[in-house]
Motif scaffolding. Structure first.
Motif, PDB file in Angstrom:
ATOM      1  N   ARG A   1      19.984  -0.571  -9.790  1.00 22.40           N
ATOM      2  CA  ARG A   1      18.320  -0.351  -9.956  1.00 22.40           C
ATOM      3  C   ARG A   1      17.946  -0.010  -8.630  1.00 22.40           C
ATOM      4  O   ARG A   1      18.095  -0.536  -7.499  1.00 22.40           O
ATOM      5  CB  ARG A   1      17.703  -1.423 -10.507  1.00 22.40           C
ATOM      6  CG  ARG A   1      16.392  -1.441 -10.917  1.00 22.40           C
ATOM      7  CD  ARG A   1      16.228  -1.103 -12.396  1.00 22.40           C
ATOM      8  NE  ARG A   1      15.031  -1.414 -12.866  1.00 22.40           N
ATOM      9  CZ  ARG A   1      13.980  -0.580 -13.076  1.00 22.40           C
ATOM     10  NH1 ARG A   1      14.347   0.758 -12.917  1.00 22.40           N
ATOM     11  NH2 ARG A   1      12.975  -0.848 -13.748  1.00 22.40           N
ATOM     12  N   THR A   2      17.091   1.136  -8.485  1.00 16.08           N
ATOM     13  CA  THR A   2      16.374   1.695  -7.438  1.00 16.08           C
ATOM     14  C   THR A   2      14.938   1.093  -7.407  1.00 16.08           C
ATOM     15  O   THR A   2      14.072   1.367  -8.139  1.00 16.08           O
ATOM     16  CB  THR A   2      16.639   3.098  -7.329  1.00 16.08           C
ATOM     17  OG1 THR A   2      17.831   3.551  -7.351  1.00 16.08           O
ATOM     18  CG2 THR A   2      15.674   3.468  -6.101  1.00 16.08           C
ATOM     19  N   ARG A   3      14.674   0.317  -6.407  1.00 16.51           N
ATOM     20  CA  ARG A   3      13.370  -0.318  -6.167  1.00 16.51           C
ATOM     21  C   ARG A   3      12.549   0.670  -5.071  1.00 16.51           C
ATOM     22  O   ARG A   3      13.208   0.863  -3.903  1.00 16.51           O
ATOM     23  CB  ARG A   3      13.412  -1.745  -5.850  1.00 16.51           C
ATOM     24  CG  ARG A   3      13.965  -2.608  -6.701  1.00 16.51           C
ATOM     25  CD  ARG A   3      14.296  -4.125  -6.126  1.00 16.51           C
ATOM     26  NE  ARG A   3      15.152  -3.669  -4.973  1.00 16.51           N
ATOM     27  CZ  ARG A   3      15.487  -4.830  -4.278  1.00 16.51           C
ATOM     28  NH1 ARG A   3      14.873  -6.137  -4.380  1.00 16.51           N
ATOM     29  NH2 ARG A   3      16.236  -4.817  -2.968  1.00 16.51           N
ATOM     30  N   VAL A   4      11.650   1.346  -5.293  1.00 17.82           N
ATOM     31  CA  VAL A   4      10.906   2.553  -4.509  1.00 17.82           C
ATOM     32  C   VAL A   4       9.733   1.783  -3.977  1.00 17.82           C
ATOM     33  O   VAL A   4       8.812   1.304  -4.600  1.00 17.82           O
ATOM     34  CB  VAL A   4      10.638   3.282  -5.629  1.00 17.82           C
ATOM     35  CG1 VAL A   4      10.068   4.733  -4.559  1.00 17.82           C
ATOM     36  CG2 VAL A   4      11.788   4.142  -6.008  1.00 17.82           C
ATOM     37  N   ALA A   5       9.118   1.735  -2.591  1.00 21.19           N
ATOM     38  CA  ALA A   5       8.270   1.600  -1.933  1.00 21.19           C
ATOM     39  C   ALA A   5       7.796   3.173  -1.613  1.00 21.19           C
ATOM     40  O   ALA A   5       8.271   3.805  -0.979  1.00 21.19           O
ATOM     41  CB  ALA A   5       8.753   1.027  -0.500  1.00 21.19           C
ATOM     42  N   ALA A   6       6.658   3.425  -1.993  1.00 15.74           N
ATOM     43  CA  ALA A   6       6.020   4.689  -2.260  1.00 15.74           C
ATOM     44  C   ALA A   6       4.782   4.827  -1.611  1.00 15.74           C
ATOM     45  O   ALA A   6       3.689   4.140  -1.977  1.00 15.74           O
ATOM     46  CB  ALA A   6       6.216   5.160  -3.692  1.00 15.74           C
ATOM     47  N   ALA A   7       4.444   5.765  -0.773  1.00 13.57           N
ATOM     48  CA  ALA A   7       3.212   6.002  -0.103  1.00 13.57           C
ATOM     49  C   ALA A   7       2.887   7.567  -0.716  1.00 13.57           C
ATOM     50  O   ALA A   7       3.505   8.624  -0.181  1.00 13.57           O
ATOM     51  CB  ALA A   7       3.257   6.182   1.423  1.00 13.57           C
ATOM     52  N   VAL A   8       2.155   7.440  -1.842  1.00 14.78           N
ATOM     53  CA  VAL A   8       2.168   8.783  -2.582  1.00 14.78           C
ATOM     54  C   VAL A   8       0.831   8.838  -3.340  1.00 14.78           C
ATOM     55  O   VAL A   8       0.025   8.020  -3.590  1.00 14.78           O
ATOM     56  CB  VAL A   8       3.100   8.578  -3.811  1.00 14.78           C
ATOM     57  CG1 VAL A   8       4.375   8.924  -3.262  1.00 14.78           C
ATOM     58  CG2 VAL A   8       3.062   7.380  -4.676  1.00 14.78           C
ATOM     59  N   PRO A   9       0.367  10.244  -3.737  1.00 15.87           N
ATOM     60  CA  PRO A   9      -1.025  10.463  -4.481  1.00 15.87           C
ATOM     61  C   PRO A   9      -0.538   9.894  -5.959  1.00 15.87           C
ATOM     62  O   PRO A   9       0.674   9.748  -6.233  1.00 15.87           O
ATOM     63  CB  PRO A   9      -1.108  11.771  -4.366  1.00 15.87           C
ATOM     64  CG  PRO A   9       0.005  12.585  -4.058  1.00 15.87           C
ATOM     65  CD  PRO A   9       0.925  11.411  -3.455  1.00 15.87           C
ATOM     66  N   ALA A  10      -1.629   9.811  -6.586  1.00 15.65           N
ATOM     67  CA  ALA A  10      -1.674   9.196  -8.122  1.00 15.65           C
ATOM     68  C   ALA A  10      -0.741   9.944  -8.985  1.00 15.65           C
ATOM     69  O   ALA A  10       0.055   9.353  -9.750  1.00 15.65           O
ATOM     70  CB  ALA A  10      -2.987   9.232  -8.500  1.00 15.65           C
ATOM     71  N   GLY A  11      -0.686  11.274  -8.937  1.00 19.58           N
ATOM     72  CA  GLY A  11       0.214  12.164  -9.879  1.00 19.58           C
ATOM     73  C   GLY A  11       1.311  11.715  -9.663  1.00 19.58           C
ATOM     74  O   GLY A  11       2.301  11.685 -10.614  1.00 19.58           O
ATOM     75  N   GLU A  12       1.980  11.694  -8.362  1.00 19.74           N
ATOM     76  CA  GLU A  12       3.306  11.375  -8.052  1.00 19.74           C
ATOM     77  C   GLU A  12       3.938   9.804  -8.244  1.00 19.74           C
ATOM     78  O   GLU A  12       4.900   9.608  -9.205  1.00 19.74           O
ATOM     79  CB  GLU A  12       3.984  11.513  -6.550  1.00 19.74           C
ATOM     80  CG  GLU A  12       3.618  13.138  -6.287  1.00 19.74           C
ATOM     81  CD  GLU A  12       3.859  13.401  -4.727  1.00 19.74           C
ATOM     82  OE1 GLU A  12       4.684  12.747  -3.979  1.00 19.74           O
ATOM     83  OE2 GLU A  12       3.080  14.048  -4.251  1.00 19.74           O
ATOM     84  N   LEU A  13       2.958   8.916  -8.102  1.00 17.05           N
ATOM     85  CA  LEU A  13       3.048   7.651  -8.817  1.00 17.05           C
ATOM     86  C   LEU A  13       3.073   7.565 -10.112  1.00 17.05           C
ATOM     87  O   LEU A  13       4.189   6.641 -10.532  1.00 17.05           O
ATOM     88  CB  LEU A  13       1.872   6.651  -8.301  1.00 17.05           C
ATOM     89  CG  LEU A  13       2.183   5.206  -8.755  1.00 17.05           C
ATOM     90  CD1 LEU A  13       3.313   4.509  -8.117  1.00 17.05           C
ATOM     91  CD2 LEU A  13       0.905   4.421  -8.193  1.00 17.05           C
ATOM     92  N   PHE A  14       2.435   8.258 -10.536  1.00 14.76           N
ATOM     93  CA  PHE A  14       2.522   8.001 -12.235  1.00 14.76           C
ATOM     94  C   PHE A  14       3.967   8.659 -12.899  1.00 14.76           C
ATOM     95  O   PHE A  14       4.482   8.146 -13.711  1.00 14.76           O
ATOM     96  CB  PHE A  14       1.355   8.880 -12.772  1.00 14.76           C
ATOM     97  CG  PHE A  14       1.081   8.689 -14.284  1.00 14.76           C
ATOM     98  CD1 PHE A  14       0.433   7.578 -14.855  1.00 14.76           C
ATOM     99  CD2 PHE A  14       1.750   9.667 -15.431  1.00 14.76           C
ATOM    100  CE1 PHE A  14       0.322   7.552 -16.281  1.00 14.76           C
ATOM    101  CE2 PHE A  14       1.669   9.523 -16.478  1.00 14.76           C
ATOM    102  CZ  PHE A  14       0.895   8.316 -16.975  1.00 14.76           C
TER     103      PHE A  14
END
Length: 848
Positions: free
Chosen positions: A641-654
């Motif tokens: 299972r990959t847990r992602v810490a993400a600094a992203v805009p809304a479309g990418e997070l979605f």
């Protein structure tokens, strides 16, 4: 004599009334003003950069596909007692003296009691769970009269030639008008003007109002974005700009408006926005969407705009006294920069459902963003009051246009559908084909040649049954007629299996079918600037194989489908192979891993699932439509299972959550506050994280974590360089360039193996000077890689598509600490749109 449209310069900006403005080099005076006025450039355009913070609950709500309620057969009025939400003193509308969201339900309940003209229904729920209120104002109808109206509406769409001769339609069909408000949550006043209009229409006793309501239905979406209205944000609870979502339909608010367009079939539509001083009233500058019947559209839109302009200017507000400039009609007053090319905006999208006059209305005085925080409350309320008056004047003028031009408006809607059903060629606009509209020139002529049909093939001709089903379902919900072949057939020299899907382009809504499936075109040479995206092809970017038959004798024995046939499958024996080329396949993988299933990755990048998990696989196959085929491979690497810490805009997070990844949004501030890296396996960076701004403790914690990194765009490349992870020099293309591009995928790549031959770019990058061990996973196509969109080189000749040709668009390798790193110069998750290339990012995230 044609009016001169101002030319634009790309230098010299000024902020006026809250909009980013661009000063023309050479401009004709706007009628009624003292001289040239600045040109509003896009707000919310460009590559998305705002860091996403949407809670997982909002994403789950938006991903849930609601089943539309069956059409109500009763007459009008239809009284619905709305539940009033709790009072919210933090609602941002209150400061402006406008209606807070919690006040709308009680007020609409009261308006329904004023007589027999007002009906309210709940059209859906927002991403944040707030009800969307659709109001209908019309003269009373019996159930039988309502059924007759629906019969006529269906005849107009499905048998337009017959409808054009139907005397009942000419005498009795009620013209549908749709007024959409507050789609940008911090552009408030359309809602308040709509409430005032509803009350006035409910109470009015004059003959003109009686005639209006007897021969028209007025539909008002009171607030299209209650999440943003409450929070004072442009976006909804998921962080999406809803007025960029219409060709994708990722958000529930956009899907609700889409359903209104399909069910009500408006002939006239207004979308209330802010803030451009003076009031901006479309039609637009070039380029114009090439799939419209633009002659019919321009005829009505321009005439309606003139009436709205007169009504708004007639309020008497002046620059000297009130700070309000005269109204602007971009088609007449500007050269370019405010176009109707992409179908991502509500008015442009709804034109494909038969509306022959649609308008964005930008009311004049800014009360949002910095003005909201800095201006005195009294000034904000003064401005909001003027804006409400302006919005109301535009609404009333549009209703008056519809009332006085009812017969021609409906005739033009019927003609729009008739041309599609008959397969007729479009009529290029000119001063002869659209009399009464000044200034039409060759720069306004955008037409297309519609093919005879599109085919989404079944069997060996289809690269992904899952993707094909997604595309078919999307066509159907957009009211495109799709047939499934019952027998094999031939078309345009190709043979197709039974089960293939056929989109006969001789149908009323050929425009929306074409705009979804066509490749699009390169318009780089046509204009110097675009308001937003310029390419979007679902036919190339959603993962399905799509064939275009330009000509041919279409003889297919088929049946019209209301949904794609099920595609899920699980092999009955042995271990199972799950391809990881589609976002639903990544979602299935993540679900398997979350349930503790031991999955291994094969050499070709697919997933090997043990036969003991067949029951779990069967559930996922049924729910997601994915295929688990039989395999004898054992796999080479155990997946976790990959847990992602993400600094992203809304479309990418979605999009990451759509693929089932466990994602925690992070930022520079988050890491500086002390982030627990034991909660993450990989860091995804595309916006909102600057390595150079991390404090020493945050840098040390990141370096010690050993997590992999996936970087996208300029922010991802900068993080990589500053952190010293991968030796790859990023080269920036034109920052405004965007569209669909050809790419070449490296054979056997764990990231792009099995990927499409096309992807999406915005502010494209490529990578040169690659260090030892850095692998090219994908390259831009040779020659001119741009298929459709707008991509020009800079003035010095750099940054264009020719410079990108053959260069690396995705690279990978390992950092000095041994952590995997993948860098993207493309935009594979842009606004949750290019579904068929999501898996490239998904594969990069699961690489260990």
């Amino acid at each position: 004599m044609a009016l001169l449209r101002p030319l634009l310069t790309t230098t010299g900006t000024a902020v006026v009334a809250g909009a980013l403005l661009l000063t023309p080099l050479s401009a004709a005076a706007v009628p009624g003003s003292d001289g040239p006025r600045p040109h509003p450039l896009r707000e919310g355009g460009g590559r998305d950069t705002t860091a996403a913070k949407a809670p997982l609950s909002a994403a789950a709500s938006a991903l849930r596909t609601a089943t539309p309620e069956p059409a109500r057969s009763g007459g009008y009025p239809r009284r619905t007692v709305l539940d009033a939400p709790p009072e919210n003193p933090a609602d941002k509308s209150i400061k402006l003296g406008l209606a807070p969201y919690h006040s709308l339900a009680p007020r609409l309940n009261a308006l329904q009691q004023l007589g027999n003209r007002v009906s309210v229904e709940v059209a859906g729920r927002s991403a944040g769970g707030h009800e969307l209120y659709l109001v209908t104002v019309t003269a009373p109808e019996s159930s039988q009269q309502t059924r007759e109206q629906e019969r006529m509406r269906e005849l107009i769409e499905n048998s337009p030639s017959a409808a054009s001769e139907d005397k009942r339609i000419k005498s009795s069909y009620k013209t549908p008008v749709f007024i959409n408000n507050n789609i940008h949550g911090n552009e408030w006043e359309g809602t308040d003007a709509a409430l005032e209009l509803i009350e006035d229409l409910a109470k009015a006793k004059d003959g003109t109002t009686g005639e209006l309501l007897a021969r028209n239905r007025i539909y008002l979406n009171v607030t299209a974005n209650p999440d943003g209205r409450i929070a004072g944000t442009r976006a909804n609870a998921n962080g999406f700009d809803l007025n960029r979502d219409f060709i994708t339909g990722s958000q529930p608010e956009a899907r609700a408006i889409r359903q209104i367009a399909v069910d009500k079939q408006p002939a006239v539509m207004l979308d209330l926005h802010g803030y451009v001083n003076g009031t901006l009233i479309e039609p637009t500058t070039p380029p114009h969407g090439e799939s419209y019947e633009y002659d019919l559209f321009l005829k009505n839109s321009y005439a309606n705009a003139l009436g709205m302009e007169k009504s708004v200017n007639g309020l008497g507000y002046t620059p000297a006294k009130d700070g309000v400039e005269p109204a602007i009609i971009p088609f007449r007053d500007w050269e370019e920069g405010w176009d109707d090319w992409p179908p991502i905006f509500a008015p442009q999208y709804i034109a494909f459902h038969g509306a022959v006059a649609t308008h964005t209305i930008e009311i004049p005085l800014a009360v949002n963003n910095e003005e909201y925080d800095s201006l005195p409350v009294a000034e904000l309320r003064r401005r909001a009051g003027i804006n409400t008056d302006v919005a109301g004047a535009a609404m009333r003028a549009a209703l008056d246009y519809t009332r006085t031009h009812r017969a021609s408006v409906i005739a033009d809607q019927i003609e729009t559908f008739r041309r599609g059903a008959a397969g007729e060629a479009q009529r290029p606009v000119s001063e002869e084909t659209v009399p009464g509209v000044p200034g039409i020139g060759p720069e306004d002529v955008y037409t297309t040649t519609f093919p005879r049909a599109y085919v989404i093939p079944a069997g060996r001709g289809q690269r992904s049954a899952t993707a094909a089903a997604r595309l078919v379902d999307h066509l159907v919900v957009n009211d495109v007629r799709v047939e499934r072949a019952l027998l094999p057939f031939r078309l345009a020299g190709r043979s197709y299996q039974a089960g293939s899907y056929v989109i006969d382009m001789r149908q009323s809504k050929r425009g929306i079918a074409h705009v979804i499936l066509a490749e699009g075109r390169d318009i780089s040479a046509d204009v110097s600037t675009m308001y937003d995206i310029s390419g979007w092809s679902l036919g190339l970017l959603w993962g399905a194989s799509v064939d275009k038959a330009a000509k041919g004798d279409l003889r297919v024995l088929g049946r019209t489908v209301h949904a794609a046939s099920p595609t899920g499958y699980v092999a009955p024996f042995g271990d199972l192979r799950l391809r990881l080329d589609d976002p639903k396949e990544l979602a299935a993988l993540n679900s398997l891993l979350a349930q503790g299933v031991k999955v291994r990755r094969a050499a070709d990048g697919s997933a090997v699932v043990p036969g003991s998990a067949r029951g779990v696989a069967s559930v996922l196959a049924d729910r997601l439509g994915v295929v688990f085929s039989a395999t004898r491979e054992k796999g080479t690497v155990t997946l976790e299972r990959t847990r992602v810490a993400a600094a992203v805009p809304a479309g990418e997070l979605f999009a990451l959550r759509e693929m089932g990844f466990e994602v925690q949004p992070v930022s520079t501030a988050t890491l500086n506050a002390g982030y627990d890296w034991s909660k993450a396996d990989v860091l995804y960076v595309s916006s909102g994280l600057d390595y150079g701004s991390l404090n020493p403790a945050a840098r040390d914690a990141f370096r010690a974590s050993g997590v992999g990194v996936v970087g996208l765009g300029s922010d991802g490349a900068a993080f990589n360089a500053d952190a010293g992870l991968l030796a790859a020099k990023p080269v920036a293309g034109n920052g405004d360039a965007n569209g669909v591009v050809r790419v070449a995928n490296a054979p056997g790549s764990p990231v792009t193996g099995g990927a499409l031959a096309h992807t999406f770019v915005y502010s494209p990058l490529w990578f040169t000077d690659l260090g030892p061990g850095v692998r090219v996973e994908q390259s831009y196509g040779t020659g001119n890689p741009l298929v459709s969109g707008h991509w020009r080189p800079a003035e010095d000749g750099a940054g264009g598509p020719a410079n990108a040709a053959g260069q690396a668009s995705i690279v990978s390798g390992r950092s000095a600490q041994g952590a995997p790193v993948v860098l993207f110069g493309t935009e594979p998750l842009f606004r949750d749109h290019p579904k068929g290339v999501f898996a490239q990012v998904g594969r990069a995230l699961i690489t260990r």
